[in-house]
Structures are given as C-alpha cells and as structure tokens.
Design a protein around this motif. Structure first.
Motif: not given
Length: 189
Positions: A75-93
């Motif tokens: 959802v974040l990627s499709e909305a071009h919310e790159w920084l938020r998508a990156g933060g979610l990726s870090l937490n999931s990582g």
C-alpha cells in the motif's frame, strides 16, 4: 474529526511501544487502523503497521504480523510513500532477524536501503555485552562480524559510504590519546 483521532491513536501507540507497553500499543494500533479503514484511508492504515509489526513481535506474534506488514508495504509503495515503506521494511527486517529468518531479514534491509538511497550509512550496532559474549559466541559473531560484513557489501553494491566503529571495550583506557585499529588490545576482564 475521525482522521485526527486515528493519527492521535497512532502517536500514542508509538509512545507506548517505545516504553515497552506492547499490548496497550497493539490495541491502539488496531483502533487507529480500524478508524483509517472506516475512512477508506489505506495509506494511513499502512502507516499504523510500521510500529505494530514490532509490538506484535514482542508479544510473540511476529510470524502472524509479517504477512500483514507486507500488505502494508505494498500500500505504501503504491502511494509512493517511500520513506514510510523503508521504515516498515526495517522493522519487518528486525522481526525476521530476531525470528532467525536471516535471509529474509537481509532482503528487507536491502529493500529499505534501496528505498532510502542514503549517501552514507553509519553502523553503530554490535554485541557489546562483554560478560555474556563468551556464553553466546554464535550471536556475538553474527552481530559483530557477519552483520557488518553484509552491511558493507550492500553499501559497496550501491556505492554508499559506510562508517562503522566498535566500542573501546578491548582497551584498558590507560592511554591519553585516541586508540586506532592497530593498537594492541588490553581488555579489563
């Protein structure tokens, strides 16, 4: 205003999570997320999953949270919310790492690095519990050797400057000038 309430609940949930109150945080993340979905605001719902995935993990429900976090990433990627998508990726990582899913963790960290596109990375992580290190050699090696090597390789692939440092726990502190890597060690154990 329901949107303001949803954002307020999200902020309070983040604060509770940081304080280690994971159950209360999870409840507020859920309330915020439900308000967002009721407003047909999938992007803000996805934002609620960034801290939620960590809170769920610390409640022993990380495996359950990861697929939902991945939906939120989309959802974040499709909305071009790159920084938020990156933060979610870090937490999931981090969740994957702590669950022993090292390959997936590395993929998520790599994805975050590609989203953030930093000009530099500072690595200040490491296993620094000296007294516990002898009893947990594998984790110590993984966090002090393997992790930095993976980070260095990722930075090299993307031509990103990496600054990394370790603690001075290997020195006795007797010198009056700064230590350098070539100095002999003299730990106080």
């Amino acid at each position: 205003q329901p949107r303001h309430r949803a954002l307020g609940l999200l902020a309070k949930a983040d604060a509770l999570r940081i304080q280690g109150q994971f159950a209360a945080a999870t409840d507020l993340y859920e309330q915020s997320g439900q308000l967002c979905l009721g407003l047909d605001d999938a992007v803000t719902w996805a934002r609620t999953r960034t801290g939620w995935v960590l809170a769920m993990h610390y409640l022993g429900r990380g495996h359950e949270a990861l697929p939902i976090a991945e939906q939120a990433f989309k959802v974040l990627s499709e909305a071009h919310e790159w920084l938020r998508a990156g933060g979610l990726s870090l937490n999931s990582g981090l969740v994957c790492y702590e669950l022993g899913q090292y390959k997936r963790s590395n993929e998520l960290y790599q994805r975050a690095l590609e989203l953030y596109l930093p000009w530099a990375v500072i690595n200040a992580s490491g296993y620094v519990r000296v007294d516990e290190a002898e009893g947990d050699v594998a984790r110590c090696f993984r966090e002090n050797v393997h992790g930095p090597a993976v980070l260095a390789a990722a930075c090299a692939r993307h031509k990103i400057h990496l600054t990394t440092f370790s603690s001075d726990l290997v020195f006795d502190g007797a010198r009056q000038s700064p230590y350098v890597e070539s100095d002999g060690v003299a730990p106080l154990n």
